[in-house]
Design a protein around this motif. Structure first.
Motif, PDB file in Angstrom:
ATOM      1  N   LYS A 177       0.842  -1.201   0.000  1.00  0.00           N
ATOM      2  CA  LYS A 177       0.000   0.000   0.000  1.00  0.00           C
ATOM      3  C   LYS A 177       0.873   1.245   0.000  1.00  0.00           C
ATOM      4  CE  LYS A 177      -3.793   2.221   2.524  1.00  0.00           C
ATOM      5  NZ  LYS A 177      -4.678   2.161   3.712  1.00  0.00           N
ATOM      6  N   TYR A 178       0.441   2.255  -0.761  1.00  0.00           N
ATOM      7  CA  TYR A 178       1.211   3.488  -0.804  1.00  0.00           C
ATOM      8  C   TYR A 178       0.913   4.355   0.421  1.00  0.00           C
ATOM      9  CZ  TYR A 178       3.283   2.799  -5.357  1.00  0.00           C
ATOM     10  OH  TYR A 178       4.043   2.322  -6.391  1.00  0.00           O
ATOM     11  N   GLU A 179       1.986   4.870   1.012  1.00  0.00           N
ATOM     12  CA  GLU A 179       1.859   5.702   2.200  1.00  0.00           C
ATOM     13  C   GLU A 179       1.362   7.093   1.847  1.00  0.00           C
ATOM     14  OE1 GLU A 179       5.747   6.304   3.840  1.00  0.00           O
ATOM     15  OE2 GLU A 179       6.577   7.016   1.952  1.00  0.00           O
ATOM     16  N   GLU A 180       0.949   7.836   2.843  1.00  0.00           N
ATOM     17  CA  GLU A 180       0.576   9.231   2.651  1.00  0.00           C
ATOM     18  C   GLU A 180       1.796  10.015   2.165  1.00  0.00           C
ATOM     19  OE1 GLU A 180      -2.319  11.303   3.084  1.00  0.00           O
ATOM     20  OE2 GLU A 180      -3.113   9.294   2.679  1.00  0.00           O
ATOM     21  N   PRO A 181       1.620  10.961   1.244  1.00  0.00           N
ATOM     22  CA  PRO A 181       2.772  11.703   0.723  1.00  0.00           C
ATOM     23  C   PRO A 181       3.543  12.431   1.819  1.00  0.00           C
ATOM     24  CG  PRO A 181       0.799  12.144  -0.564  1.00  0.00           C
ATOM     25  CD  PRO A 181       0.355  11.393   0.646  1.00  0.00           C
ATOM     26  N   LYS A 182       4.853  12.431   1.681  1.00  0.00           N
ATOM     27  CA  LYS A 182       5.725  13.152   2.601  1.00  0.00           C
ATOM     28  C   LYS A 182       6.418  14.272   1.836  1.00  0.00           C
ATOM     29  CE  LYS A 182       6.623   9.178   5.607  1.00  0.00           C
ATOM     30  NZ  LYS A 182       7.680   8.320   6.225  1.00  0.00           N
ATOM     31  N   LYS A 183       6.381  15.466   2.385  1.00  0.00           N
ATOM     32  CA  LYS A 183       7.010  16.617   1.731  1.00  0.00           C
ATOM     33  C   LYS A 183       8.526  16.523   1.786  1.00  0.00           C
ATOM     34  CE  LYS A 183       4.880  19.849   4.086  1.00  0.00           C
ATOM     35  NZ  LYS A 183       4.394  21.182   4.523  1.00  0.00           N
ATOM     36  N   LEU A 184       9.159  16.958   0.692  1.00  0.00           N
ATOM     37  CA  LEU A 184      10.604  17.126   0.714  1.00  0.00           C
ATOM     38  C   LEU A 184      10.943  18.414   1.453  1.00  0.00           C
ATOM     39  CD1 LEU A 184      11.462  15.981  -2.917  1.00  0.00           C
ATOM     40  CD2 LEU A 184      11.636  14.671  -0.806  1.00  0.00           C
ATOM     41  N   GLY A 185      12.224  18.673   1.643  1.00  0.00           N
ATOM     42  CA  GLY A 185      12.658  19.785   2.479  1.00  0.00           C
ATOM     43  C   GLY A 185      12.419  21.158   1.885  1.00  0.00           C
ATOM     44  N   PRO A 186      12.622  22.206   2.686  1.00  0.00           N
ATOM     45  CA  PRO A 186      12.339  23.580   2.261  1.00  0.00           C
ATOM     46  C   PRO A 186      13.250  24.083   1.146  1.00  0.00           C
ATOM     47  CG  PRO A 186      13.433  23.562   4.406  1.00  0.00           C
ATOM     48  CD  PRO A 186      13.065  22.152   4.106  1.00  0.00           C
ATOM     49  N   ASP A 187      14.434  23.507   0.990  1.00  0.00           N
ATOM     50  CA  ASP A 187      15.308  23.972  -0.083  1.00  0.00           C
ATOM     51  C   ASP A 187      14.742  23.591  -1.445  1.00  0.00           C
ATOM     52  OD1 ASP A 187      17.948  25.256  -0.677  1.00  0.00           O
ATOM     53  OD2 ASP A 187      18.246  23.366  -1.742  1.00  0.00           O
ATOM     54  N   ILE A 188      14.086  22.452  -1.527  1.00  0.00           N
ATOM     55  CA  ILE A 188      13.440  22.040  -2.769  1.00  0.00           C
ATOM     56  C   ILE A 188      12.087  22.722  -2.907  1.00  0.00           C
ATOM     57  CG2 ILE A 188      12.341  20.078  -3.951  1.00  0.00           C
ATOM     58  CD1 ILE A 188      14.674  18.362  -2.982  1.00  0.00           C
ATOM     59  N   ASN A 189      11.319  22.741  -1.835  1.00  0.00           N
ATOM     60  CA  ASN A 189       9.983  23.333  -1.877  1.00  0.00           C
ATOM     61  C   ASN A 189      10.026  24.829  -1.562  1.00  0.00           C
ATOM     62  OD1 ASN A 189       8.317  21.098  -2.591  1.00  0.00           O
ATOM     63  ND2 ASN A 189       8.760  20.224  -0.583  1.00  0.00           N
ATOM     64  N   GLN A 190      10.666  25.551  -2.457  1.00  0.00           N
ATOM     65  CA  GLN A 190      10.809  26.998  -2.330  1.00  0.00           C
ATOM     66  C   GLN A 190      10.488  27.634  -3.674  1.00  0.00           C
ATOM     67  OE1 GLN A 190      14.591  29.988  -2.197  1.00  0.00           O
ATOM     68  NE2 GLN A 190      14.692  28.243  -0.824  1.00  0.00           N
ATOM     69  N   GLY A 191       9.675  28.685  -3.656  1.00  0.00           N
ATOM     70  CA  GLY A 191       9.314  29.351  -4.890  1.00  0.00           C
ATOM     71  C   GLY A 191       7.850  29.148  -5.235  1.00  0.00           C
ATOM     72  N   ASN A 192       7.456  29.586  -6.415  1.00  0.00           N
ATOM     73  CA  ASN A 192       6.070  29.493  -6.852  1.00  0.00           C
ATOM     74  C   ASN A 192       5.923  28.519  -8.016  1.00  0.00           C
ATOM     75  OD1 ASN A 192       5.137  31.544  -5.040  1.00  0.00           O
ATOM     76  ND2 ASN A 192       6.038  33.074  -6.409  1.00  0.00           N
ATOM     77  N   TYR A 193       4.747  27.951  -8.126  1.00  0.00           N
ATOM     78  CA  TYR A 193       4.412  27.041  -9.226  1.00  0.00           C
ATOM     79  C   TYR A 193       5.411  25.885  -9.329  1.00  0.00           C
ATOM     80  CZ  TYR A 193       1.461  31.008 -10.366  1.00  0.00           C
ATOM     81  OH  TYR A 193       0.546  32.027 -10.286  1.00  0.00           O
ATOM     82  N   ILE A 194       5.659  25.248  -8.204  1.00  0.00           N
ATOM     83  CA  ILE A 194       6.535  24.078  -8.160  1.00  0.00           C
ATOM     84  C   ILE A 194       5.830  22.923  -8.865  1.00  0.00           C
ATOM     85  CG2 ILE A 194       7.716  22.460  -6.647  1.00  0.00           C
ATOM     86  CD1 ILE A 194       7.673  24.687  -4.500  1.00  0.00           C
ATOM     87  N   ALA A 195       6.454  22.350  -9.895  1.00  0.00           N
ATOM     88  CA  ALA A 195       5.733  21.365 -10.698  1.00  0.00           C
ATOM     89  C   ALA A 195       6.671  20.448 -11.467  1.00  0.00           C
ATOM     90  CB  ALA A 195       4.800  22.076 -11.675  1.00  0.00           C
ATOM     91  N   HIS A 196       6.087  19.419 -12.074  1.00  0.00           N
ATOM     92  CA  HIS A 196       6.712  18.516 -13.039  1.00  0.00           C
ATOM     93  C   HIS A 196       8.037  17.914 -12.566  1.00  0.00           C
ATOM     94  CE1 HIS A 196       4.373  21.590 -15.440  1.00  0.00           C
ATOM     95  NE2 HIS A 196       3.727  20.469 -15.695  1.00  0.00           N
ATOM     96  N   PRO A 197       8.048  17.223 -11.436  1.00  0.00           N
ATOM     97  CA  PRO A 197       9.289  16.584 -10.997  1.00  0.00           C
ATOM     98  C   PRO A 197       9.645  15.382 -11.868  1.00  0.00           C
ATOM     99  CG  PRO A 197       7.480  15.895  -9.592  1.00  0.00           C
ATOM    100  CD  PRO A 197       6.928  16.953 -10.508  1.00  0.00           C
TER     101      PRO A 197
END
Length: 269
Positions: A177-197
């Motif tokens: 079973k797939y777990e609940e999504p876990k956020k990556l760190g603030p250095d990656i999740n910085q800025g606007n319109y974060i998309a298309h990994p």
């Protein structure tokens, strides 16, 4: 003021990654694997414009793992609504382009699973199975989806507590079973319109597009990359430089199944 946008696909040889093309040694020899295009160096070039975008209508595309099929979309001009296409490599040559009901297919590394949005199909002896639901872990998925060789999904998602700010996270398959999504760190999740990994098959690096103050184009996304450290953490987000990121719109980075070439979707106004 109305603007006309030209969509193009570019590709370049990868020299900054240490990547393995999973199962590439099992691929058949295809003399014309890239539609007759001469492979580029580290400077991006248009990818097969005469085949895929003769009227500047091409939007985005991806190869199947065996590189015998290329799925892509067209929009604008005579296509008032987005149209989906596929072209197959058969009898030692690329065939005719035709429309398909498959929308933005994503494949597992071994090619035995095809993901279609929040559903998936499995390869059988008689073809693809009927689509099945992926599960609730994708309920907040935003723009983009990528899967590693071991089946871990990376994707942007939105949480109410983030006030509309998107985050790239991951979900692992644990005990079936797939777990609940876990956020990556603030250095990656910085800025606007974060998309298309795009996650490397071995999860050694991650690429994505985002708007940041240090981008090369004003209020336009740039492509960033982060490498996984020896302790399993993600390193600093690195802007991929002015050969890749320009004053126009770059997004949706991905690597060819053989691990040799980087493809980008570019929009110029």
């Amino acid at each position: 003021m109305n603007r006309t946008y030209t969509s193009i696909f570019i590709f370049l040889f990868i020299v900054i990654f240490s990547v393995t093309g999973y199962g590439f040694d099992k691929f058949p020899t295809l003399e014309n694997r890239y539609f007759g295009e001469r492979p580029p160096g580290i400077t991006p070039k248009l990818f097969a414009p005469k085949v895929l975008s003769p009227d500047d209508l091409f939007e985005d595309g991806t190869f199947s793992p065996d590189m015998k099929s290329f799925y892509f979309t067209r929009k604008n001009g005579k296509y008032k609504k987005r149209a989906f296409f596929v072209i197959h490599y058969e009898k030692n040559q690329w065939g005719e382009i035709y429309e398909t009901d498959l929308k933005w297919p994503l494949f597992s590394i071994d090619g035995n699973t095809m993901y279609l949005g929040k559903k998936y199909s499995e390869r059988t002896k008689t073809g693809w199975s009927k689509p099945k639901e992926m599960g609730d872990f994708l309920k907040e998925q935003a723009h983009g989806l990528s899967v590693s060789a071991k089946g871990t999904f990376y994707f942007p998602f939105f949480k109410k507590e983030d006030d509309g700010h998107g985050n790239i996270g991951y979900s692992r398959l644990i005990s079936g079973k797939y777990e609940e999504p876990k956020k990556l760190g603030p250095d990656i999740n910085q800025g606007n319109y974060i998309a298309h990994p795009y996650i490397a098959p071995d999860e050694s690096y991650l690429m994505w597009d985002v708007e940041r103050d240090e981008n090369h184009g004003s209020s336009q996304p740039d492509i960033y990359i982060s490498f996984k450290e020896s302790d399993g953490s993600w390193g600093q987000a690195i802007n991929m430089g002015n050969e890749i990121n320009t004053s126009i719109y770059e997004q949706s980075p991905r690597v060819s199944p053989n691990g040799k070439y980087l493809f980008l979707f570019v929009v110029s106004g």
